[in-house]
Design a protein around this motif. Structure first.
Motif, mmCIF file in Angstrom:
data_model
loop_
_atom_site.group_PDB
_atom_site.id
_atom_site.type_symbol
_atom_site.label_atom_id
_atom_site.label_comp_id
_atom_site.label_asym_id
_atom_site.label_seq_id
_atom_site.Cartn_x
_atom_site.Cartn_y
_atom_site.Cartn_z
ATOM 1 N N PRO A 107 0.833 -1.211 0.000
ATOM 2 C CA PRO A 107 0.000 0.000 0.000
ATOM 3 C C PRO A 107 0.864 1.256 0.000
ATOM 4 O O PRO A 107 1.849 1.341 0.742
ATOM 5 N N LYS B 98 -0.781 1.284 -5.279
ATOM 6 C CA LYS B 98 0.064 0.323 -4.563
ATOM 7 C C LYS B 98 1.387 0.180 -5.304
ATOM 8 O O LYS B 98 1.455 0.357 -6.524
ATOM 9 N N THR C 292 -1.146 3.209 10.750
ATOM 10 C CA THR C 292 -0.936 2.096 9.816
ATOM 11 C C THR C 292 -1.424 0.799 10.456
ATOM 12 O O THR C 292 -1.237 0.574 11.647
ATOM 13 N N CYS D 241 3.530 -0.553 4.977
ATOM 14 C CA CYS D 241 3.191 0.309 3.846
ATOM 15 C C CYS D 241 4.281 1.349 3.652
ATOM 16 O O CYS D 241 5.264 1.401 4.396
#
Length: 376
Positions: free
Chosen positions: A216, A235, A268, A272
């Motif tokens: 992500p 992504k 989060t 990511c």
């Protein structure tokens, strides 16, 4: 069920939204709707509800449905005339309609309503419109109920934060010496001493292989209206993410938007990366997570001041961000607070994940209903 072909201009009339700066906001009951979300409330409105709004600038084509009277911001287009169509159906039609390819801007994309006017579309009769809208609304009603629960959970956690760390009614406060408004044992510190600050970065967009479905990649539009950004517009591939290995964020890091739109704060939930508009804190101690989450949410005006340097765009760089001062309570109190509100945030995450599944199911059904593949 009867469907007919017509021009977009014969379906609805779109109007550009109205200018209103945050400095002009006067607290009131009417939502000010931007291209991505409700950006605040004002004491006047420009459009009667129910309203349908799509992003005109910055975020193209994102559709929003507003039940009551509202102020459409100048970053949006709103439906001025439904021309006899069912408003809720119009909302779902625009959700399914690909408006992003009709943008006319450059660095900041802009949706061109004049281009939309001449496009040919296929629309059912009013009765079918209502049936389609009623089916899809059942999903949105569940999503809305979950959102209300999320809001209540966040407000409950925020209330505890204010009781403990603003009003100083933390456990044992009666026996704690307070000098100059600071409880004994609490220390003035800086953000960088609470954890490692990581400023995001965008891998080269010229290399297609940098992007995929693996990691992500959080950008500011992904942060609006959520605590956990479960779904990102973009992504990265493992290859792309590994070109900047020092930009990885583990779960339970805190992300803060620091360029242009400052003061959005998210947590989060998985590994990511972010772009350069976001500064993140990888905490030294996870027991500080929810204290720091609310602390960061409370410094929006400070960030705007720190990031204002005479330029048109607010920019809080890494040095400025990591040197922001804050009061750090004793670790024992922070751990108690973290443990107390952890169930609230666990429920928020679970409800948020449920909402994403509901949205996926709705969107799959949406495309089939709008194409006529499923008859109603």
């Amino acid at each position: 069920m009867k469907w007919e072909n017509k021009k977009f201009i014969d379906f609805i009339q779109l109007q550009r939204g109205h200018d209103l700066t945050r400095e002009q906001f006067i607290d009131g009951p009417y939502p000010v709707v931007s291209s991505t979300s409700i950006m605040g409330y004002h004491n006047q409105y420009k459009a009667d509800g129910p309203g349908v709004v799509i992003g005109r600038s910055g975020t193209l084509g994102k559709a929003q449905y507003i039940n009551d009277n509202y102020w459409p911001h100048n970053t949006t287009l709103y439906v001025k005339d439904y021309k006899g169509n069912y408003p809720r159906f119009v909302y779902y039609f625009l959700m399914n309609f690909s408006t992003d390819k009709h943008g006319g801007g450059s660095a900041v994309p802009t949706l061109n309503r004049n281009t939309l006017s001449s496009i040919s579309i296929r629309v059912p009769d009013f009765t079918t419109q209502k049936r389609i809208a009623d089916i899809l609304s059942a999903y949105d009603d569940l999503i809305e109920n979950n959102q209300k629960q999320i809001k209540l959970l966040e407000e409950a956690a925020m209330w505890l934060y204010k009781e403990w760390f603003v009003k100083l009614r933390f456990p044992g406060h009666e026996k704690t010496k307070i000098e100059d408004g600071v409880p004994e044992g609490w220390k003035l510190t800086r953000v960088k001493r609470m954890g490692q600050v990581i400023t995001g970065k965008t891998p080269s967009t010229a290399i297609v292989e940098n992007y995929g479905e693996d990691i992500p990649f959080v950008k500011i539009p992904d942060m609006h209206g959520v605590i956990y950004p479960l779904k990102t517009e973009v992504k990265l591939s493992e290859r792309g993410a590994n070109t900047q290995k020092n930009k990885f964020l583990p779960p339970k890091s805190i992300m803060v938007s620091c360029i242009a739109t400052v003061g959005l704060v998210c947590i989060t939930h998985e590994v990511c990366q972010t772009n350069q508009q976001i500064n993140s804190i990888v905490l030294n101690d996870e027991d500080h997570l929810y204290y720091m989450f609310f602390k960061m949410k409370g410094i929006k005006s400070l960030l705007e001041g720190v990031g204002s340097n005479g330029a048109t765009m607010t920019n809080v760089n890494k040095t400025k961000f990591e040197n922001i001062e804050l009061l750090k309570p004793e670790n024992e109190i922070l751990k108690k607070f973290n443990n107390l509100v952890e169930p609230f945030f666990s429920n928020i995450l679970a409800l948020s994940k449920q909402n994403e599944k509901l949205k996926e199911a709705r969107d799959k059904l949406l495309s089939k209903l709008m194409s006529g593949e499923i008859e109603v």
